[in-house]
Design a protein around this motif. Sequence first.
Motif, short mmCIF file in Angstrom:
data_model
loop_
_atom_site.label_atom_id
_atom_site.label_comp_id
_atom_site.label_asym_id
_atom_site.label_seq_id
_atom_site.Cartn_x
_atom_site.Cartn_y
_atom_site.Cartn_z
N VAL A 76 39.40 35.46 34.75
CA VAL A 76 39.57 36.75 33.62
C VAL A 76 39.56 36.20 32.43
CG1 VAL A 76 41.08 38.47 33.14
CG2 VAL A 76 40.98 37.75 35.61
N LYS A 78 40.36 37.02 28.62
CA LYS A 78 41.05 37.87 27.44
C LYS A 78 40.81 37.49 26.02
CE LYS A 78 43.82 39.82 30.84
NZ LYS A 78 43.71 41.30 31.18
N ASP A 123 39.99 44.81 34.85
CA ASP A 123 39.36 44.01 33.94
C ASP A 123 38.08 43.56 34.66
OD1 ASP A 123 41.44 44.09 31.80
OD2 ASP A 123 42.36 42.40 32.74
N TYR A 125 35.82 40.49 35.24
CA TYR A 125 36.15 39.05 35.49
C TYR A 125 34.91 38.42 36.41
CZ TYR A 125 37.30 41.33 40.14
OH TYR A 125 37.24 42.06 41.31
N THR A 161 43.41 32.65 40.58
CA THR A 161 42.86 33.28 39.38
C THR A 161 43.35 32.46 38.30
OG1 THR A 161 43.53 35.34 40.76
CG2 THR A 161 43.38 35.36 38.22
N THR A 163 42.95 32.61 34.01
CA THR A 163 43.10 33.64 32.90
C THR A 163 42.73 32.53 31.52
OG1 THR A 163 44.39 35.10 33.93
CG2 THR A 163 43.97 35.46 31.51
N THR A 165 42.14 32.98 27.37
CA THR A 165 42.21 33.83 26.21
C THR A 165 40.96 33.15 25.18
OG1 THR A 165 44.37 34.12 26.17
CG2 THR A 165 43.34 34.35 24.25
#
Length: 190
Positions: A76, A78, A123, A125, A161, A163, A165
């Motif tokens: 994911v 961000k 979101d 992904y 998962t 994530t 940034t």
Amino acid sequence: MDDAGNVTVEPDKPVYWKNTQTADVTAWYPAERSSVDFMFQSRNGLTYVLRGIGTGNHQSPVTLQFKHQLAKVRVVAKGKAQVRNMEMVNLPGVCYIEEGIITGQSLPINRILMPRVEREGIDTYWEANVGPGVEIQWFSLDGMTFALNTPVTTQAGALHTITWTVNSAGTQSIRLSTDSIGNNGTEQSQ
């Protein structure tokens, strides 16, 4: 498959019990001894290896509990930058399977392109399936390679998962009520 997720399989050839004793039944997918190529999941869809075991006898249907033999990796992104492509770097590109069991993996390859998944209300992904016991250390985002702070070792049947940034170089946050952008693109306070 019915609404409860049950699948009824009718074999191509009749299958008969050898006797009336209770026995273990094993099934797997893909059915043939083969290899699974992770390289083309972005084009052909995610690849799967399943194995199920159940117990039964000649008088009742056998229920098989299938388990995923591969690991799913979901990334994911961000932040403020738009990511177009996501790749896992330096991982085995092929798993060898027999009767639903991973028997080996190829040497690490350069990149596994991850398909982009967009789901309404969730979101955006990227995800791909890979073999179990693989250590993921590197990703490529739009051609730039980055290391994970903590490597991830994959487990069969697990969803991993990660994530990120992701911001563009020089990205700054401004307060629209009190800040403005100057002629050279830098923040100016009022």
